[in-house]
Scaffold this motif. Structure first.
Motif, PDB file in Angstrom:
ATOM      1  N   PRO A 279     -20.492  26.065  29.519  1.00  0.00           N
ATOM      2  CA  PRO A 279     -20.704  25.947  30.967  1.00  0.00           C
ATOM      3  C   PRO A 279     -20.131  27.157  31.693  1.00  0.00           C
ATOM      4  CG  PRO A 279     -18.955  24.471  30.259  1.00  0.00           C
ATOM      5  CD  PRO A 279     -19.554  25.050  29.011  1.00  0.00           C
ATOM      6  N   ALA A 280     -20.702  27.463  32.831  1.00  0.00           N
ATOM      7  CA  ALA A 280     -20.274  28.642  33.584  1.00  0.00           C
ATOM      8  C   ALA A 280     -18.796  28.589  33.942  1.00  0.00           C
ATOM      9  CB  ALA A 280     -21.116  28.789  34.845  1.00  0.00           C
ATOM     10  N   GLY A 281     -18.284  27.378  34.214  1.00  0.00           N
ATOM     11  CA  GLY A 281     -16.881  27.261  34.582  1.00  0.00           C
ATOM     12  C   GLY A 281     -15.945  27.731  33.493  1.00  0.00           C
ATOM     13  N   GLU A 282     -16.279  27.427  32.236  1.00  0.00           N
ATOM     14  CA  GLU A 282     -15.441  27.875  31.126  1.00  0.00           C
ATOM     15  C   GLU A 282     -15.482  29.390  30.971  1.00  0.00           C
ATOM     16  OE1 GLU A 282     -13.152  26.391  29.020  1.00  0.00           O
ATOM     17  OE2 GLU A 282     -13.358  24.979  30.665  1.00  0.00           O
ATOM     18  N   VAL A 283     -16.652  29.960  31.238  1.00  0.00           N
ATOM     19  CA  VAL A 283     -16.783  31.416  31.160  1.00  0.00           C
ATOM     20  C   VAL A 283     -15.898  32.073  32.215  1.00  0.00           C
ATOM     21  CG1 VAL A 283     -18.404  33.339  31.372  1.00  0.00           C
ATOM     22  CG2 VAL A 283     -19.108  31.235  30.211  1.00  0.00           C
ATOM     23  N   LEU A 284     -15.912  31.530  33.423  1.00  0.00           N
ATOM     24  CA  LEU A 284     -15.074  32.075  34.494  1.00  0.00           C
ATOM     25  C   LEU A 284     -13.592  31.876  34.195  1.00  0.00           C
ATOM     26  CD1 LEU A 284     -17.139  30.923  37.591  1.00  0.00           C
ATOM     27  CD2 LEU A 284     -16.688  33.289  36.915  1.00  0.00           C
ATOM     28  N   ARG A 285     -13.257  30.738  33.588  1.00  0.00           N
ATOM     29  CA  ARG A 285     -11.857  30.499  33.252  1.00  0.00           C
ATOM     30  C   ARG A 285     -11.373  31.515  32.219  1.00  0.00           C
ATOM     31  NH1 ARG A 285     -12.195  25.388  32.924  1.00  0.00           N
ATOM     32  NH2 ARG A 285     -11.120  24.878  34.872  1.00  0.00           N
ATOM     33  N   ALA A 286     -12.215  31.802  31.223  1.00  0.00           N
ATOM     34  CA  ALA A 286     -11.831  32.764  30.191  1.00  0.00           C
ATOM     35  C   ALA A 286     -11.792  34.191  30.719  1.00  0.00           C
ATOM     36  CB  ALA A 286     -12.806  32.672  29.020  1.00  0.00           C
TER      37      ALA A 286
ATOM     38  N   VAL B 207      -6.635  48.984  29.307  1.00  0.00           N
ATOM     39  CA  VAL B 207      -5.448  48.213  28.957  1.00  0.00           C
ATOM     40  C   VAL B 207      -5.587  46.749  29.366  1.00  0.00           C
ATOM     41  CG1 VAL B 207      -4.208  48.743  31.109  1.00  0.00           C
ATOM     42  CG2 VAL B 207      -2.923  48.217  29.013  1.00  0.00           C
ATOM     43  N   ARG B 208      -6.322  46.472  30.433  1.00  0.00           N
ATOM     44  CA  ARG B 208      -6.530  45.087  30.857  1.00  0.00           C
ATOM     45  C   ARG B 208      -7.679  44.443  30.101  1.00  0.00           C
ATOM     46  NH1 ARG B 208      -7.353  44.833  37.052  1.00  0.00           N
ATOM     47  NH2 ARG B 208      -7.535  42.626  36.528  1.00  0.00           N
ATOM     48  N   VAL B 209      -8.664  45.236  29.747  1.00  0.00           N
ATOM     49  CA  VAL B 209      -9.847  44.686  29.084  1.00  0.00           C
ATOM     50  C   VAL B 209      -9.572  44.317  27.634  1.00  0.00           C
ATOM     51  CG1 VAL B 209     -12.148  45.291  28.225  1.00  0.00           C
ATOM     52  CG2 VAL B 209     -11.517  45.800  30.599  1.00  0.00           C
ATOM     53  N   ARG B 210      -8.815  45.117  26.949  1.00  0.00           N
ATOM     54  CA  ARG B 210      -8.687  44.981  25.494  1.00  0.00           C
ATOM     55  C   ARG B 210      -8.294  43.571  25.036  1.00  0.00           C
ATOM     56  NH1 ARG B 210      -6.442  49.744  21.658  1.00  0.00           N
ATOM     57  NH2 ARG B 210      -6.885  48.759  19.656  1.00  0.00           N
ATOM     58  N   PRO B 211      -7.226  42.951  25.574  1.00  0.00           N
ATOM     59  CA  PRO B 211      -6.867  41.616  25.083  1.00  0.00           C
ATOM     60  C   PRO B 211      -7.898  40.553  25.438  1.00  0.00           C
ATOM     61  CG  PRO B 211      -5.473  42.252  26.937  1.00  0.00           C
ATOM     62  CD  PRO B 211      -6.241  43.460  26.553  1.00  0.00           C
ATOM     63  N   VAL B 212      -8.512  40.663  26.624  1.00  0.00           N
ATOM     64  CA  VAL B 212      -9.511  39.670  27.020  1.00  0.00           C
ATOM     65  C   VAL B 212     -10.761  39.808  26.151  1.00  0.00           C
ATOM     66  CG1 VAL B 212     -10.907  38.788  28.933  1.00  0.00           C
ATOM     67  CG2 VAL B 212      -8.606  39.674  29.371  1.00  0.00           C
ATOM     68  N   TRP B 213     -11.164  41.051  25.878  1.00  0.00           N
ATOM     69  CA  TRP B 213     -12.322  41.281  25.007  1.00  0.00           C
ATOM     70  C   TRP B 213     -12.081  40.652  23.638  1.00  0.00           C
ATOM     71  CZ3 TRP B 213     -13.114  43.617  20.298  1.00  0.00           C
ATOM     72  CH2 TRP B 213     -14.438  43.921  19.955  1.00  0.00           C
ATOM     73  N   ALA B 214     -10.890  40.842  23.084  1.00  0.00           N
ATOM     74  CA  ALA B 214     -10.578  40.289  21.765  1.00  0.00           C
ATOM     75  C   ALA B 214     -10.659  38.768  21.777  1.00  0.00           C
ATOM     76  CB  ALA B 214      -9.189  40.748  21.325  1.00  0.00           C
ATOM     77  N   GLU B 215     -10.161  38.146  22.831  1.00  0.00           N
ATOM     78  CA  GLU B 215     -10.226  36.688  22.934  1.00  0.00           C
ATOM     79  C   GLU B 215     -11.675  36.210  23.046  1.00  0.00           C
ATOM     80  OE1 GLU B 215      -7.840  35.803  26.312  1.00  0.00           O
ATOM     81  OE2 GLU B 215      -5.951  36.374  25.338  1.00  0.00           O
ATOM     82  N   TRP B 216     -12.481  36.915  23.838  1.00  0.00           N
ATOM     83  CA  TRP B 216     -13.886  36.540  24.001  1.00  0.00           C
ATOM     84  C   TRP B 216     -14.636  36.654  22.679  1.00  0.00           C
ATOM     85  CZ3 TRP B 216     -17.663  36.551  28.394  1.00  0.00           C
ATOM     86  CH2 TRP B 216     -17.087  36.054  29.560  1.00  0.00           C
TER      87      TRP B 216
END
Length: 308
Positions: free
Chosen positions: A63-70, A40-49
């Motif tokens: 950059p790594a910072g953007e990856v961590l932010r997302a 349930v937590r992964v699904r929306p973040v996966w879709a955004e990624w």
């Protein structure tokens, strides 16, 4: 047993976006995100990624910072850095494609035995023994008659999983996915729905009278831990688009209330949540040192920030 579980899966499997018509890259991203994190937590973040970075090259260029932010609040953010490094390796060594064999997958940065087997099976249809927590629990009850598997994976469990794997590659993929889903939806750790289980009549645990577990599983603590403090600091850094002055991280909540904060509202809110924890100085020091050592944060003369 194979037929009953696979037919149950065909009728009851959740409609998840990384199943079916999904790229190998999408499967790999999902497997990294799902480690110790519920669907349930992964699904929306996966879709955004996947919308933002539909191929390894797209993520590798960030950059790594953007990856961590997302990555947001999925937790265990070192997984984001490992996925970022894997994407770079895919671009430099594999032409921007996810390799199809277990050995090639295992050689990627941050990819362990479970993830390599899962991606080879679910993305490429290969016959690989996939063993996660759900599968281990189903095996323990169905075959071994135990309430719960051992507290860590044993060689005997791995051999059992391999012995249960169908010989046909396509059937083996179905079996891996079906047993995993059975453990997630029916054969759960605390309240198994045995009346709905397709292999109830074959279950060794039920036949043995459903004996109690030999240990009580304990979730990882969160409140008051270094992990909680690290997460609160990371929330501040993700919200900021410029370095956060060290003194703001250390300031008591009362000081924050009376001091203008030279950052947008999201940063101020994250700072207040950090200081509402009433963290002692040694614990905050450990959290900051750990974030720096893990490459999750950097310290410059202007303050703390996400890595470039």
């Amino acid at each position: 047993m194979h037929r009953a579980v696979v037919e149950w899966f065909a009728a009851n499997a959740r409609d998840l976006p990384w199943r079916g018509d999904c790229s190998a890259w999408g499967v790999l991203v999902s497997e990294i995100m799902l480690q110790q994190t519920p669907v349930v937590r992964v699904r929306p973040v996966w879709a955004e990624w996947m919308a933002r970075w539909p191929a390894p090259a797209d993520l590798a260029a960030e950059p790594a910072g953007e990856v961590l932010r997302a990555w947001g609040r999925l937790g265990y953010p070192r997984r984001a850095l490992r996925l970022h490094e894997a994407a770079k390796e895919l671009v430099s060594a594999h032409g921007g494609k996810v390799p199809s064999t277990y050995a090639q997958l295992l050689a990627l940065p941050g990819i362990g035995t479970y993830t390599a087997a899962a991606v080879a099976a679910f993305a490429f249809g290969r016959r690989e023994t996939v063993v996660d927590t759900n599968i281990r629990r189903v095996q323990a009850r169905l075959v071994s008659g135990l309430a719960l598997p051992a507290q860590s994976l044993t060689a005997a469990e791995a051999r059992l999983a391999a012995s249960l794997l169908p010989e046909d590659p396509g059937r083996s993929v179905q079996w891996n996915a079906a047993v995993m889903e059975l453990g997630a939806l029916i054969c759960t750790a605390r309240s198994p729905k045995c009346d709905l289980c397709p292999v109830r009549d074959e279950c060794a645990w039920i036949a043995a009278g459903q004996p109690e577990p030999t240990y009580i599983p304990k979730g990882q603590p969160w409140a008051g831990t270094d992990r909680q403090v690290r997460g609160a600091v990371m929330a501040v850094l993700r919200a900021a688009d410029s370095p956060v002055q060290a003194e703001l991280l250390w300031a008591p909540a009362a000081v924050l209330e009376s001091t203008p904060i030279p950052h947008p509202g999201a940063v101020a809110s994250s700072l207040r949540r950090l200081h509402d924890l009433n963290t002692h100085a040694p614990q905050l020091e450990r959290a900051l040192a750990g974030l720096l050592a893990d490459g999750l944060a950097q310290l410059s003369p202007a303050g703390y920030h996400l890595p470039h």
